[in-house]
Design a protein around this motif. Structure first.
Motif, PDB file in Angstrom:
ATOM      1  N   ASP A 238      53.660  33.485  58.151  1.00 28.63           N
ATOM      2  CA  ASP A 238      52.830  32.813  59.150  1.00 28.63           C
ATOM      3  C   ASP A 238      53.301  31.399  59.469  1.00 28.63           C
ATOM      4  OD1 ASP A 238      51.032  35.014  59.209  1.00 28.63           O
ATOM      5  OD2 ASP A 238      50.129  34.280  57.354  1.00 28.63           O
ATOM      6  N   VAL A 239      53.988  30.765  58.540  1.00 28.80           N
ATOM      7  CA  VAL A 239      54.329  29.355  58.701  1.00 28.80           C
ATOM      8  C   VAL A 239      55.594  29.198  59.542  1.00 28.80           C
ATOM      9  CG1 VAL A 239      55.833  29.104  56.677  1.00 28.80           C
ATOM     10  CG2 VAL A 239      54.389  27.197  57.407  1.00 28.80           C
ATOM     11  N   THR A 240      55.664  28.109  60.295  1.00 36.51           N
ATOM     12  CA  THR A 240      56.844  27.765  61.079  1.00 36.51           C
ATOM     13  C   THR A 240      57.721  26.817  60.262  1.00 36.51           C
ATOM     14  OG1 THR A 240      55.629  27.975  63.159  1.00 36.51           O
ATOM     15  CG2 THR A 240      57.687  26.723  63.219  1.00 36.51           C
ATOM     16  N   LEU A 241      59.021  27.097  60.224  1.00 30.48           N
ATOM     17  CA  LEU A 241      59.939  26.278  59.442  1.00 30.48           C
ATOM     18  C   LEU A 241      60.525  25.157  60.289  1.00 30.48           C
ATOM     19  CD1 LEU A 241      61.872  29.047  57.468  1.00 30.48           C
ATOM     20  CD2 LEU A 241      59.843  27.772  56.762  1.00 30.48           C
ATOM     21  N   SER A 242      60.782  24.020  59.643  1.00 30.20           N
ATOM     22  CA  SER A 242      61.430  22.898  60.311  1.00 30.20           C
ATOM     23  C   SER A 242      62.943  23.039  60.178  1.00 30.20           C
ATOM     24  CB  SER A 242      60.952  21.575  59.715  1.00 30.20           C
ATOM     25  OG  SER A 242      61.219  21.536  58.324  1.00 30.20           O
ATOM     26  N   ASP A 243      63.675  22.046  60.657  1.00 30.17           N
ATOM     27  CA  ASP A 243      65.136  22.126  60.634  1.00 30.17           C
ATOM     28  C   ASP A 243      65.701  22.203  59.222  1.00 30.17           C
ATOM     29  OD1 ASP A 243      65.141  22.007  63.379  1.00 30.17           O
ATOM     30  OD2 ASP A 243      65.482  19.844  63.489  1.00 30.17           O
ATOM     31  N   ASN A 244      64.985  21.653  58.245  1.00 33.49           N
ATOM     32  CA  ASN A 244      65.463  21.701  56.855  1.00 33.49           C
ATOM     33  C   ASN A 244      65.038  22.969  56.128  1.00 33.49           C
ATOM     34  OD1 ASN A 244      62.754  21.265  56.415  1.00 33.49           O
ATOM     35  ND2 ASN A 244      63.001  19.232  55.508  1.00 33.49           N
ATOM     36  N   ASN A 245      64.452  23.908  56.872  1.00 28.14           N
ATOM     37  CA  ASN A 245      64.048  25.223  56.359  1.00 28.14           C
ATOM     38  C   ASN A 245      62.840  25.164  55.432  1.00 28.14           C
ATOM     39  OD1 ASN A 245      64.826  27.913  56.931  1.00 28.14           O
ATOM     40  ND2 ASN A 245      65.514  28.193  54.830  1.00 28.14           N
ATOM     41  N   PHE A 246      62.142  24.033  55.413  1.00 29.33           N
ATOM     42  CA  PHE A 246      60.861  23.925  54.730  1.00 29.33           C
ATOM     43  C   PHE A 246      59.754  24.045  55.785  1.00 29.33           C
ATOM     44  CE2 PHE A 246      63.511  21.546  51.634  1.00 29.33           C
ATOM     45  CZ  PHE A 246      63.248  22.323  50.520  1.00 29.33           C
ATOM     46  N   PRO A 247      58.539  24.438  55.373  1.00 32.09           N
ATOM     47  CA  PRO A 247      57.453  24.556  56.353  1.00 32.09           C
ATOM     48  C   PRO A 247      57.218  23.259  57.116  1.00 32.09           C
ATOM     49  CG  PRO A 247      56.832  25.597  54.287  1.00 32.09           C
ATOM     50  CD  PRO A 247      58.131  24.887  54.025  1.00 32.09           C
ATOM     51  N   ALA A 248      57.112  23.369  58.440  1.00 32.63           N
ATOM     52  CA  ALA A 248      56.795  22.207  59.261  1.00 32.63           C
ATOM     53  C   ALA A 248      55.392  21.717  58.910  1.00 32.63           C
ATOM     54  CB  ALA A 248      56.889  22.556  60.742  1.00 32.63           C
ATOM     55  N   PHE A 249      55.213  20.407  58.844  1.00 32.56           N
ATOM     56  CA  PHE A 249      53.951  19.846  58.375  1.00 32.56           C
ATOM     57  C   PHE A 249      52.777  20.316  59.235  1.00 32.56           C
ATOM     58  CE2 PHE A 249      50.683  16.524  58.209  1.00 32.56           C
ATOM     59  CZ  PHE A 249      50.461  16.456  56.844  1.00 32.56           C
ATOM     60  N   GLY A 250      52.915  20.252  60.552  1.00 36.93           N
ATOM     61  CA  GLY A 250      51.825  20.662  61.432  1.00 36.93           C
ATOM     62  C   GLY A 250      51.458  22.119  61.268  1.00 36.93           C
ATOM     63  N   SER A 251      52.464  22.959  61.014  1.00 39.39           N
ATOM     64  CA  SER A 251      52.226  24.397  60.864  1.00 39.39           C
ATOM     65  C   SER A 251      51.473  24.699  59.580  1.00 39.39           C
ATOM     66  CB  SER A 251      53.560  25.143  60.885  1.00 39.39           C
ATOM     67  OG  SER A 251      53.381  26.519  60.598  1.00 39.39           O
ATOM     68  N   ILE A 252      51.944  24.151  58.453  1.00 37.40           N
ATOM     69  CA  ILE A 252      51.281  24.460  57.178  1.00 37.40           C
ATOM     70  C   ILE A 252      49.917  23.770  57.106  1.00 37.40           C
ATOM     71  CG2 ILE A 252      52.280  22.566  55.809  1.00 37.40           C
ATOM     72  CD1 ILE A 252      52.628  24.695  53.564  1.00 37.40           C
ATOM     73  N   LYS A 253      49.775  22.649  57.777  1.00 33.54           N
ATOM     74  CA  LYS A 253      48.464  21.973  57.839  1.00 33.54           C
ATOM     75  C   LYS A 253      47.441  22.863  58.538  1.00 33.54           C
ATOM     76  CE  LYS A 253      46.251  17.898  59.923  1.00 33.54           C
ATOM     77  NZ  LYS A 253      46.500  16.632  60.675  1.00 33.54           N
ATOM     78  N   LYS A 254      47.834  23.471  59.648  1.00 35.40           N
ATOM     79  CA  LYS A 254      46.929  24.351  60.388  1.00 35.40           C
ATOM     80  C   LYS A 254      46.524  25.561  59.550  1.00 35.40           C
ATOM     81  CE  LYS A 254      46.665  27.136  64.620  1.00 35.40           C
ATOM     82  NZ  LYS A 254      47.394  27.554  65.856  1.00 35.40           N
ATOM     83  N   ILE A 255      47.493  26.183  58.888  1.00 31.56           N
ATOM     84  CA  ILE A 255      47.209  27.353  58.059  1.00 31.56           C
ATOM     85  C   ILE A 255      46.321  26.976  56.880  1.00 31.56           C
ATOM     86  CG2 ILE A 255      48.265  29.054  56.524  1.00 31.56           C
ATOM     87  CD1 ILE A 255      50.692  29.034  58.405  1.00 31.56           C
ATOM     88  N   ALA A 256      46.595  25.809  56.284  1.00 32.69           N
ATOM     89  CA  ALA A 256      45.812  25.368  55.125  1.00 32.69           C
ATOM     90  C   ALA A 256      44.348  25.183  55.499  1.00 32.69           C
ATOM     91  CB  ALA A 256      46.389  24.065  54.569  1.00 32.69           C
ATOM     92  N   PHE A 257      44.075  24.607  56.665  1.00 34.12           N
ATOM     93  CA  PHE A 257      42.689  24.392  57.058  1.00 34.12           C
ATOM     94  C   PHE A 257      41.990  25.699  57.426  1.00 34.12           C
ATOM     95  CE2 PHE A 257      43.577  19.820  57.380  1.00 34.12           C
ATOM     96  CZ  PHE A 257      42.407  19.325  56.824  1.00 34.12           C
ATOM     97  N   GLN A 258      42.740  26.670  57.939  1.00 32.08           N
ATOM     98  CA  GLN A 258      42.150  27.990  58.175  1.00 32.08           C
ATOM     99  C   GLN A 258      41.729  28.623  56.852  1.00 32.08           C
ATOM    100  OE1 GLN A 258      45.331  29.948  60.297  1.00 32.08           O
ATOM    101  NE2 GLN A 258      44.589  29.296  62.297  1.00 32.08           N
TER     102      GLN A 258
END
Length: 272
Positions: A238-258
């Motif tokens: 479900d998470v979107t990865l950033s250029d460094n192949n780690f979860p993008a902050f905005g993406s994991i933040k959204k999933i975490a709050f869900q």
């Protein structure tokens, strides 16, 4: 957490470095989110390019490879219990060290109180969602269909992993009691592929994915992952990865709050 941001910790016993590299504080809702960077030191190692096999860096014993771990801390107003969510990266995590740090800092300021960390199991959450929600779809999934079953569909000879799904859909599937039996005490350890007989759905299956509607939102739950109690939720797909192949902050933040909303409904329902 501000202290962890301004003064990174070096634990020479466990050879661990930990610091807070990103911090967002919501005073109104009493929530803190951010990124904890953590890594091990004390051993030298060699970094090799996977394409050329050439050495690109010699890591020294006092150098630390830090990984970013998202965290969320929430203690709603008028509650004496809060929720902490901490990211894991594969087998690597910071939960024990993170909890120890918070406990130590808490005891410095509130020596007459004890901070207790329990665990909300993912299975508890799934059971709660099934109980309060409406089951809209059940997808019976069979992985890696044998090639002799699909020869007529193949083009060429490329080896392909093919899955099959049989979908039951309705405004409200009357199968809640059957699914909840996964979590009953007398059926602990029941295998997901024994929950329904083959003759009932017309095929074998490896797992079941349930689409559950709670209010205006929907959740897709892989029941095979939750048949055994675990205290983590896999969000890799479900998470979107950033250029460094780690979860993008905005993406994991959204999933975490869900996920937080679901866990909060479960935890704080006893106050209502």
């Amino acid at each position: 957490m501000k202290g962890l941001r301004d003064n990174p910790i070096l634990d020479d016993c466990q050879k661990v470095l930990m610091r807070c590299s990103k911090l967002e504080i919501d005073d109104k809702n009493r929530q803190i989110i951010g990124i904890i960077e953590s890594g091990l030191y004390g051993n030298a190692s060699t970094l090799i390019d996977k394409e050329t096999f050439e050495i690109v860096h010699q890591k020294k014993i006092d150098q630390v490879e830090v990984l970013p771990f998202f965290f969320l801390i929430s203690i709603p107003p008028n509650k004496n219990e809060g929720i902490i969510m901490i990211e894991r990266l594969g087998e690597r995590g910071i939960r024990s060290f993170f909890e120890a740090y918070i406990s130590n800092e808490f005891s410095k300021h509130f020596s007459n109180y004890y901070l207790y960390f329990g665990h909300l199991m993912a299975a508890q959450l799934v059971e709660h969602l099934i109980e309060v929600g409406t089951i809209k779809k059940l997808r019976f999934v069979k992985f890696n269909i044998p090639h002799d079953k699909i020869d007529a569909l193949e083009e060429g000879h490329k080896e392909t992993s093919i899955n099959c799904e049989i979908v039951f859909t309705s405004r409200n599937l009357p199968l809640k009691k059957r699914i909840l039996s996964l979590f009953s005490e007398d059926k602990k350890g029941i295998e997901i592929n024994n929950l329904f007989e083959q003759k009932e759905i017309g095929a074998e299956y490896d797992t079941i994915k349930a689409e559950v509607k709670i209010g205006a939102s929907k959740r897709v739950i892989n029941l095979g992952d939750f048949a055994k109690a675990r205290n983590h939720v896999d969000v890799t797909s479900d998470v979107t990865l950033s250029d460094n192949n780690f979860p993008a902050f905005g993406s994991i933040k959204k999933i975490a709050f869900q996920l937080y909303d679901d866990f909060a409904d479960l935890l704080y329902s006893k106050y209502e």
